[in-house]
Design a protein around this motif. Structure first.
Motif, PDB file in Angstrom:
ATOM      1  N   ARG A 131       0.860  -1.186   0.000  1.00 53.12           N
ATOM      2  CA  ARG A 131       0.000   0.000   0.000  1.00 53.12           C
ATOM      3  C   ARG A 131       0.901   1.243   0.000  1.00 53.12           C
ATOM      4  N   GLU A 191      -0.416   5.044   0.381  1.00 48.24           N
ATOM      5  CA  GLU A 191      -0.850   5.257   1.763  1.00 48.24           C
ATOM      6  C   GLU A 191       0.365   5.322   2.701  1.00 48.24           C
ATOM      7  N   SER A 199       1.863   8.533   4.999  1.00 48.90           N
ATOM      8  CA  SER A 199       2.134   8.449   6.428  1.00 48.90           C
ATOM      9  C   SER A 199       3.578   8.862   6.742  1.00 48.90           C
TER      10      SER A 199
END
Length: 171
Positions: free
Chosen positions: A102, A105, A109
């Protein structure tokens, strides 16, 4: 006469151990590269104090290095529920998300970790490594360039990472 205990070392600990003692035991186990023992002590601590930030951080760290990325993600998300602006948990979450495929994503972060703690070089480094591992060499090199601007004293180390990224890109 009582029967001998058949519990494994992993399930044995002094029942009266405090959270701080369990943290110390977990850190000792980590330093001795006994990650299974560390995880057992951390989980005992989390049973006593499920929102303890240090325990959550240690749990994420140990699970990551054990390759248990779903558990790492859960611990990082729990840490962020406790402290939403926790850069270490954002960094850990970013790394584990990218390891789970992922990437976008995970990168978001890691970028959040950088925004929360811009003077902490680890997040820049981890962003570059995550991008490299995802096959995004040019983006990884841009992350290294950003880091060099913020941390000129680490230029030699960062140049080594950039060389690794370029070498890996030629394979």
């Amino acid at each position: 006469m009582s029967e001998p205990s058949t519990e494994s070392k992993e399930n044995q600990a002094a029942p009266q151990a405090s959270v701080e003692e369990l943290i110390a035991q977990a850190r000792t186990a980590i330093n001795e590269h006994d990650l299974g023992e560390a995880r057992a002590r951390i989980y005992q601590g989390l049973a006593l104090a499920p929102d303890h930030l240090v325990l959550l951080d240690l749990a994420g760290f140990v699970c990551f290095f054990l390759g248990d990325y779903p558990a790492t993600e859960a611990h990082c998300r729990r840490a962020l529920a406790v402290k939403p602006d926790h850069a270490y948990a954002c960094k850990g979450l970013g790394l584990t998300l990218t390891r789970q495929g992922r990437v976008d994503e995970g990168v978001a972060s890691l970028e959040r970790a950088i925004a929360l703690a811009p003077q902490w070089p680890d997040s820049y480094w981890d962003l570059a490594v995550a991008l490299m591992e995802a096959g995004r060499g040019e983006d990884a090199l841009q992350a290294v360039e950003r880091a060099e601007k913020v941390f000129p004293e680490q230029a030699q180390r960062l140049r080594g990472l950039a060389q690794t990224i370029r070498t890996r890109g030629r394979r």
